[in-house]
Design a protein around this motif. Structure first.
Motif, PDB file in Angstrom:
ATOM      1  N   ASP A 110       0.861  -1.189   0.000  1.00  0.00           N
ATOM      2  CA  ASP A 110       0.000   0.000   0.000  1.00  0.00           C
ATOM      3  C   ASP A 110       0.893   1.233   0.000  1.00  0.00           C
ATOM      4  N   PRO A 111       1.375   1.638  -1.171  1.00  0.00           N
ATOM      5  CA  PRO A 111       2.330   2.754  -1.243  1.00  0.00           C
ATOM      6  C   PRO A 111       1.725   4.078  -0.776  1.00  0.00           C
ATOM      7  N   LEU A 112       2.609   4.989  -0.386  1.00  0.00           N
ATOM      8  CA  LEU A 112       2.191   6.346  -0.076  1.00  0.00           C
ATOM      9  C   LEU A 112       1.679   7.025  -1.343  1.00  0.00           C
ATOM     10  N   HIS A 147      -8.517   9.394   0.042  1.00  0.00           N
ATOM     11  CA  HIS A 147      -7.550  10.128  -0.780  1.00  0.00           C
ATOM     12  C   HIS A 147      -6.118   9.618  -0.639  1.00  0.00           C
ATOM     13  N   GLY A 148      -5.850   8.826   0.400  1.00  0.00           N
ATOM     14  CA  GLY A 148      -4.490   8.395   0.665  1.00  0.00           C
ATOM     15  C   GLY A 148      -3.678   9.496   1.321  1.00  0.00           C
ATOM     16  N   SER A 149      -2.455   9.152   1.736  1.00  0.00           N
ATOM     17  CA  SER A 149      -1.534  10.120   2.328  1.00  0.00           C
ATOM     18  C   SER A 149      -0.139   9.861   1.794  1.00  0.00           C
ATOM     19  N   GLY A 150       0.627  10.921   1.631  1.00  0.00           N
ATOM     20  CA  GLY A 150       2.009  10.793   1.182  1.00  0.00           C
ATOM     21  C   GLY A 150       2.982  10.641   2.317  1.00  0.00           C
ATOM     22  N   GLU A 151       2.472  10.480   3.529  1.00  0.00           N
ATOM     23  CA  GLU A 151       3.329  10.386   4.719  1.00  0.00           C
ATOM     24  C   GLU A 151       2.781   9.349   5.679  1.00  0.00           C
TER      25      GLU A 151
END
Length: 468
Positions: A110-112, A147-151
């Motif tokens: 589950d990538p950032l 939306h997901g998160s980049g962190e």
């Protein structure tokens, strides 16, 4: 990933663990040694119907009128707002974020998400739209799931009844744990939540698909339990030097008997601890100001391990805050220390205020001495220049201001019931503003005193024989 990944330290304290029955969440925001912050009070309905992140370009429709809330944004919004911490008009507090790290096995599944919801926007899109800590956890979790998160982050929530700690351990998957009323937790740039009980909704919240995700991708090294930290987190050498000692010193401070066998580099330090005495707001502030003083690891010392571990309070701290909730005697308090916590002073801003003094709303680069951030930093760097001689002078100011803050709060609590409506707002504005201004004046006077004393330290000085 965001251009500004903060590396912070957090504390959460339950109401039965505190000396006055209040709930406290606090955190140091650490990024750059000279990166100004300021304080704002957003008014009800100020935000409008849409939000667009300057960091990730994420666009979000906002659900109705925004609540009034306090915040401490960046001096520039070029890379995003980074509002970081605040209390809203419904007495919900939020602090975001405690930066953490996930292991490659999880991130491979589950990538950032580069265009997701990151630290810079979390307070802005969550705090103004929730009426309880649980609602805050759910809204943030739903946004990240969508939306997901980049962190990888930890986020603190509290209201008048309870405190929660939220963590997302990958691009979309998250859990949150309620801090038991009789306990506290300290966190330092690692995923912290351990055993998750999926049958205990009173104390745990989570992404509805997280169990299937872990099972489907064979991520759990101990299938008989669900230890979020061990499944999603890291435990490498950098954690042992950078993160774990900060948790260790918190346990040594508040639970010395229970933690006497703990080692500063242990990867097995518990998330939830019971204090061996009741904790005050000054204890929370002291933890966030800690730099291993009284140990061989203090960077102000000169021993062989003085700089072995990353301290809690350090030069890169932009601001430190303690959000004190559930105060039965009066208004909740947003305590704010601008600059380095160990060398600054926590100023109490009562929830319900609609404005802060002008210097607290200022803070830019280059430095400007009409800014509260730079006034505190000015005294701080002057003290650093001759630490042995000047530190006692700073500590005298800090002690006086701490005592004055407690006195202010008691006086404000005693008078508050006399006021309602606009008169109450005016009273809280005046009480907060007067103390904040007095504290700035104390630091200005300290800086002038230090400059006066420094004039005699010049390398051009010369001891003249009085007989000549």
């Amino acid at each position: 990933m965001t251009n500004k990944l903060t590396a912070c330290t957090s504390i959460l304290i339950g109401k039965k663990a505190s000396i006055d029955g209040s709930i406290m969440i606090g955190r140091n925001e650490d990024a750059k040694a000279a990166w100004p912050k300021h304080m704002v009070v957003h008014q009800h309905g100020e935000l409008g119907p849409h939000f667009l992140s300057k960091d990730t370009k994420l666009a979000i429709d906002l659900p109705g009128d925004s609540a009034r809330y306090t915040a401490t944004p960046e001096w520039t919004d070029k890379e995003g707002l980074f509002e970081e911490d605040g209390i809203n008009e419904y007495d919900v507090a939020m602090s975001a974020t405690e930066s953490a790290y996930a292991n490659p096995l999880v991130l491979g599944c589950d990538p950032l998400v580069e265009s997701g919801l990151n630290e810079e926007a979390m307070v802005t899109v969550v705090l103004p739209f929730v009426k309880s800590a649980r609602e805050g956890v759910q809204r943030l979790g739903d946004l990240i799931a969508q939306h997901g998160s980049g962190e990888v982050n930890g986020v603190l929530f509290a209201d008048n009844e309870e405190a929660w700690y939220f963590e997302n351990g990958s691009g979309h998957y998250w859990v949150a744990q309620r801090i038991p009323d009789d306990s506290y937790a300290v966190v330092a740039n690692q995923l912290a939540i351990q055993e998750v009980d999926f049958n205990d909704p009173d104390n745990f919240m989570f992404h509805p698909g997280i169990q299937d995700f872990v099972a489907d991708h064979q991520l759990n090294p101990s299938p008989d339990s669900f230890n979020f930290r061990k499944i999603f987190g890291t435990a490498d050498r950098s954690d042992a030097v950078y993160s774990e000692p900060r948790v260790w010193v918190g346990h040594q401070t508040f639970s010395p008997q229970a933690a006497q066998s703990e080692q500063p580099e242990s990867s097995e330090l518990p998330f939830i601890m019971k204090p061996e005495r009741k904790l005050s707001v000054l204890d929370a502030q002291a933890y966030l100001s800690n730099h291993f003083e009284g140990t061989a690891f203090d960077p102000l010392g000169k021993g062989p391990v003085a700089h072995k571990y990353r301290p809690i309070s350090l030069a890169k701290t932009q601001e430190s805050h303690v959000l004190q909730m559930g105060r039965s005697t009066g208004a909740n308090i947003h305590w704010l220390a601008l600059g380095v916590a160990a060398q600054s002073t926590y100023v109490p801003f009562f929830n319900g205020i609609t404005d802060v003094p002008a210097p607290y709303k200022r803070g830019k680069l280059p430095a400007q001495l009409n800014s509260a951030y730079w006034i505190f930093k000015h005294a701080s760097v002057l003290v650093d220049s001759h630490l042995h001689d000047f530190l006692p002078l700073l500590e005298d100011v800090q002690k006086e201001r701490r005592a004055a803050a407690i006195q202010l709060i008691k006086e404000t609590d005693a008078e508050l019931s006399r006021y309602t409506g606009d008169e109450r707002t005016t009273f809280l504005n005046r009480q907060s503003s007067n103390f904040a201004t007095d504290t700035l004046n104390a630091y200005k006077s300290l800086a002038l005193d230090l400059i006066t004393k420094m004039t005699d330290y010049s390398a051009l000085n010369f001891n003249t024989d009085e007989n000549l």
